[in-house]
Design a protein around this motif. Sequence first.
Motif, mmCIF file in Angstrom:
data_model
loop_
_atom_site.group_PDB
_atom_site.id
_atom_site.type_symbol
_atom_site.label_atom_id
_atom_site.label_comp_id
_atom_site.label_asym_id
_atom_site.label_seq_id
_atom_site.Cartn_x
_atom_site.Cartn_y
_atom_site.Cartn_z
ATOM 1 N N ARG A 19 34.976 38.647 33.440
ATOM 2 C CA ARG A 19 35.595 39.298 34.581
ATOM 3 C C ARG A 19 34.837 40.586 34.887
ATOM 4 O O ARG A 19 34.769 41.486 34.040
ATOM 5 N N LEU A 20 34.288 40.637 36.065
ATOM 6 C CA LEU A 20 33.602 41.840 36.515
ATOM 7 C C LEU A 20 34.589 42.746 37.241
ATOM 8 O O LEU A 20 35.465 42.264 37.961
ATOM 9 N N THR A 50 33.601 37.530 49.101
ATOM 10 C CA THR A 50 34.040 38.675 49.877
ATOM 11 C C THR A 50 35.544 38.633 50.087
ATOM 12 O O THR A 50 36.143 37.552 50.068
ATOM 13 N N ILE A 51 36.134 39.828 50.247
ATOM 14 C CA ILE A 51 37.563 39.925 50.490
ATOM 15 C C ILE A 51 37.800 40.922 51.610
ATOM 16 O O ILE A 51 37.154 41.975 51.678
ATOM 17 N N SER A 52 38.715 40.551 52.514
ATOM 18 C CA SER A 52 39.067 41.431 53.623
ATOM 19 C C SER A 52 40.282 42.273 53.265
ATOM 20 O O SER A 52 40.936 42.047 52.241
ATOM 21 N N TRP A 53 40.603 43.222 54.147
ATOM 22 C CA TRP A 53 41.709 44.148 53.892
ATOM 23 C C TRP A 53 43.030 43.412 53.703
ATOM 24 O O TRP A 53 43.919 43.899 52.988
ATOM 25 N N LEU A 69 37.905 36.253 43.530
ATOM 26 C CA LEU A 69 37.820 37.673 43.876
ATOM 27 C C LEU A 69 39.217 38.197 44.169
ATOM 28 O O LEU A 69 39.983 37.550 44.895
ATOM 29 N N SER A 70 39.540 39.341 43.591
ATOM 30 C CA SER A 70 40.851 39.940 43.833
ATOM 31 C C SER A 70 40.710 41.449 43.891
ATOM 32 O O SER A 70 39.668 42.002 43.524
ATOM 33 N N ALA A 74 46.371 49.658 44.010
ATOM 34 C CA ALA A 74 46.871 50.844 43.312
ATOM 35 C C ALA A 74 45.776 51.510 42.482
ATOM 36 O O ALA A 74 45.710 52.733 42.378
ATOM 37 N N LYS A 75 44.904 50.687 41.898
ATOM 38 C CA LYS A 75 43.814 51.220 41.075
ATOM 39 C C LYS A 75 42.532 51.406 41.873
ATOM 40 O O LYS A 75 41.548 51.922 41.336
ATOM 41 N N ASN A 76 42.556 50.943 43.112
ATOM 42 C CA ASN A 76 41.362 51.011 43.981
ATOM 43 C C ASN A 76 40.178 50.300 43.326
ATOM 44 O O ASN A 76 39.070 50.865 43.233
ATOM 45 N N MET A 77 40.436 49.082 42.886
ATOM 46 C CA MET A 77 39.410 48.299 42.213
ATOM 47 C C MET A 77 39.384 46.886 42.763
ATOM 48 O O MET A 77 40.367 46.389 43.301
ATOM 49 N N VAL A 78 38.239 46.253 42.624
ATOM 50 C CA VAL A 78 38.131 44.834 42.916
ATOM 51 C C VAL A 78 37.577 44.145 41.674
ATOM 52 O O VAL A 78 36.870 44.763 40.869
ATOM 53 N N TYR A 79 37.917 42.866 41.554
ATOM 54 C CA TYR A 79 37.530 42.104 40.375
ATOM 55 C C TYR A 79 36.903 40.786 40.794
ATOM 56 O O TYR A 79 37.252 40.214 41.825
ATOM 57 N N LEU A 80 36.011 40.308 39.950
ATOM 58 C CA LEU A 80 35.450 38.981 40.144
ATOM 59 C C LEU A 80 35.640 38.220 38.839
ATOM 60 O O LEU A 80 34.946 38.488 37.852
#
Length: 123
Positions: A19-20, A50-53, A69-70, A74-80
């Motif tokens: 998980r990135l 890619t993920i949109s708003w 992708l998620s 709350a943490k202002n993070m994205v994950y792969l």
Amino acid sequence: QVQLVESGGGLVQAGGSLRLSCAVSGRSVTGSGMGWFRRAPGKEREFVATISWNGNTSYADSVKGRFTLSSDNAKNMVYLQMNSLKPEDTAVYYCAARRSLSGSYIQRDYSYWGQGTQVTVSS
């Protein structure tokens, strides 16, 4: 100043998972289209996901069904989340952010980039 910092890369055997994570500062992930790209050895950097708003996602055909992708607003993070990894997934993976709300598979649409994290999949 917008900064993106990737983490979570490493060495994994084929069939394994990683998980990135991408920590974003200076800009809200809810106000940005976010993307993941990768550059394999000797190849051009290519689109991964890619993920949109609004949470809509899109994936490259090569990773569809294996990568997810998620975002965590709350943490202002994205994950792969990368499952069923293959040796051909070996690459440096980059997180990127747009000034636009929509995601994109086009690299030049992104204004902000991280430094990348290495993923190596052994056979």
